[in-house]
Structures are given as C-alpha cells and as structure tokens.
Design a protein around this motif. Structure first.
Motif, mmCIF file in Angstrom:
data_model
loop_
_atom_site.group_PDB
_atom_site.id
_atom_site.type_symbol
_atom_site.label_atom_id
_atom_site.label_comp_id
_atom_site.label_asym_id
_atom_site.label_seq_id
_atom_site.Cartn_x
_atom_site.Cartn_y
_atom_site.Cartn_z
ATOM 1 N N LYS A 111 29.372 7.884 58.649
ATOM 2 C CA LYS A 111 30.304 9.411 58.410
ATOM 3 C C LYS A 111 28.983 10.293 57.989
ATOM 4 O O LYS A 111 29.317 11.092 57.663
ATOM 5 C CB LYS A 111 30.940 8.958 57.460
ATOM 6 C CG LYS A 111 32.220 8.065 57.088
ATOM 7 C CD LYS A 111 32.822 7.530 56.328
ATOM 8 C CE LYS A 111 34.047 6.986 56.165
ATOM 9 N NZ LYS A 111 34.787 6.250 54.744
ATOM 10 N N ASN A 117 28.782 12.097 61.420
ATOM 11 C CA ASN A 117 29.100 13.368 62.280
ATOM 12 C C ASN A 117 29.480 14.577 61.015
ATOM 13 O O ASN A 117 30.818 15.568 61.028
ATOM 14 C CB ASN A 117 30.177 13.271 62.624
ATOM 15 C CG ASN A 117 31.596 13.164 62.667
ATOM 16 O OD1 ASN A 117 31.596 12.919 61.316
ATOM 17 N ND2 ASN A 117 32.672 13.167 63.238
ATOM 18 N N ILE A 124 30.790 13.807 57.994
ATOM 19 C CA ILE A 124 31.294 13.463 57.052
ATOM 20 C C ILE A 124 31.188 13.656 55.418
ATOM 21 O O ILE A 124 31.734 14.121 54.387
ATOM 22 C CB ILE A 124 32.602 12.225 56.930
ATOM 23 C CG1 ILE A 124 33.244 12.720 58.478
ATOM 24 C CG2 ILE A 124 33.028 11.939 56.294
ATOM 25 C CD1 ILE A 124 33.880 11.662 58.845
ATOM 26 N N ARG A 169 30.467 18.340 64.904
ATOM 27 C CA ARG A 169 31.795 17.516 65.567
ATOM 28 C C ARG A 169 32.101 17.708 66.990
ATOM 29 O O ARG A 169 32.612 16.754 67.346
ATOM 30 C CB ARG A 169 32.781 17.863 64.636
ATOM 31 C CG ARG A 169 32.200 17.069 62.979
ATOM 32 C CD ARG A 169 33.451 17.470 61.973
ATOM 33 N NE ARG A 169 32.404 17.081 60.493
ATOM 34 C CZ ARG A 169 33.586 17.482 59.731
ATOM 35 N NH1 ARG A 169 33.999 17.834 59.580
ATOM 36 N NH2 ARG A 169 32.706 16.746 58.870
#
Length: 281
Positions: A54, A57, A59, A84
């Motif tokens: 995660k 990208n 997150i 992204r």
C-alpha cells in the motif's frame, strides 16, 4: 540496465491500536523494484507485506523514510494522481473493485473519471479486455462470471489506465486452482507483452516460484531478497517463519533428508521429474 520504478528508502511505518499504543509494522525497510520485473512478496499474516504494497501507490504514507514511485515521492500530496497513473493496484476480492453491471462499462469506469476522450476509451477497453482474454465477455454481467474471470476484469480495469506497474495484493487468495492458473498466466503475459512491472503479494509458493525475484518479509524486516531458487533453497529457515516452499522443493528436501542425492535448488514439478528420472535410470 533497467531503472527502478519503485525505490523504498528506510521506510518506517506504525499504526495506533485500539488501546492507543504505537504498533511498528516495519522500521528502516529498504527495497527497490526494477522496470519490467516480476517480483513476489511473501510473508505470514501480520508480517507487513500488504502494508508495504500500500506504500507503493500512496494508499499509505511512511512515518519516516521515502517511497519514490516513478520518480514521485509519495509524501508529496500533489503527486498522488501521477503515482496512481503509473502504479495500479488489484486487491484480493475482485467484487470490491467491480462497480458496473456490464463488463466493458466496468473497465471504462476509471477512464471516464479521468476524462479520457470516448474514442480512446473504446480503444483502451477493447485492448485491455483482449490482453486478459476476456473480450468475448464484454457485454456480460460481471456477477455472473467465475472468480478467476472477475479478477481478470479487475486487472483489465487497471491495464486500461496504462500503468507502468501493477501491484497485486493476494489476487488469487479467493480463487480455485483453475482461477489461480488463469490469473498467473495473465500476469506473466502482461509482463512479457507490455513490459509492465508486476509486484505480487501471495501466500502460494508455486506462484512465487514463477517470478524473477522473491522477497520474504518477517516481522517487518526483509529476510530474503533473491531469485526463487536461492530463496527456496533455505527450506528450514522459510518454515521457521511460518511459510511453506513449493511442493517440488518440499519433495526434494524430504528425499535429501532420507539420504537421496538430489539437487537443493528444485522449485518446479518439471525439474523434480527430470531429477527423479535421472536417479531412477
């Protein structure tokens, strides 16, 4: 020589539990992923592998250290869109990623939100469905497809965005053996045909054996970072951290323990059969 598409430098990340305590997931973790690589990340539940994915990208953002993705620092809020665009993510449950009632509309969903012109959307959707061999299902309802087919639709939705890298977080965990085989074939084809970088988080050792490189994470630290043959030759060490090895490796290991002289770097069924045939002849 290929450039790194992902450079994680001395990442530290912790979350706060329900008692308000800081729980460290990893500290000073560094790893690089080269363009065009197919990398498996392994680790038992709670090892930090999905948390790391995660970060790739944006997150999640590291508490300390930097994660540079396609030249962008994930800490830079203005770069999240660009990150992204370059790195797409496919999750464990395809039902959580499918948003439309018709396959081709689902694949087009992100492109429409990005403002891609209609003619280009049509072209990209057709190409993405063809890439995952699902073009004949474009007018079907996703909920009527098998698990493996749904996961390929989720992958098509990411491919249509034309990323340089795809992160797959246990994409075959909810699939039967046939569905797992379909998804792995799709992953390998994407890498070969489009030179897309693939990072797959998995707990299936036979999938990891098909990758260029295997990274094993334990308690937030990188235990191994090498080719599948090198990593899976450490059978006892891998088992100590709660993981298995490919079935062919396990068989060769048990045979060696029983005194049979057989190679220690066997990871595929074909290699195992070949070695056994030599022994029997």
């Amino acid at each position: 020589m290929a450039n790194n598409i992902i450079d994680a430098k001395k990442l530290s990340f912790a979350y706060i539990d329900e008692d308000g305590k800081n729980i460290d997931v990893f500290k000073n973790l560094s790893i690089s992923i080269k363009e065009g690589e197919l990398v498996a990340v392994l680790g038992h539940n709670g090892s930090g592998k999905s948390t790391l994915a995660k970060h790739f990208n944006a997150i999640l953002i590291p508490n300390e250290g930097d994660c540079i993705v396609a030249g962008y620092n994930t800490k830079d809020e203005d770069s999240v869109y660009d990150i992204r665009q370059n790195v797409g993510m496919v999750f464990q449950n395809p039902d959580n990623q499918i948003v439309a009632t018709v396959v081709e509309e689902d694949v087009a969903f992100a492109l429409e939100n990005m403002g891609v012109p209609s003619a280009e959307i049509r072209q990209r959707v057709d190409e993405a469905l063809e890439a995952v061999r699902m073009e004949k299902y474009k007018l079907h309802a996703p909920h009527r497809l098998s698990g493996g087919q749904k996961q390929r639709i989720a992958i098509a939705g990411i491919i249509a965005m034309r990323p340089k890298c795809i992160i797959l977080d246990e994409p075959t965990a909810m699939l039967d053996p046939r569905g797992r085989k379909e998804v792995m074939e799709t992953i390998k084809m994407l890498r070969e045909k489009y030179h897309i970088t693939i990072v797959i988080i998995t707990h299936y050792m036979d999938e990891a054996a098909q990758c260029d490189r295997v990274v094993v994470i334990d308690k937030g630290k990188i235990l191994y970072n090498a080719t599948p043959k090198e990593v899976f030759s450490h059978v006892e060490e891998i088992k100590k951290v709660g993981l298995d090895v490919p079935q062919a490796t396990e068989l060769a290991y048990e045979l060696r323990k029983a005194g049979v002289k057989i190679r220690s770097d066997i990871i595929t069924e074909e290699e195992c059969v070949e070695e056994l045939a030599k022994l029997l002849s």
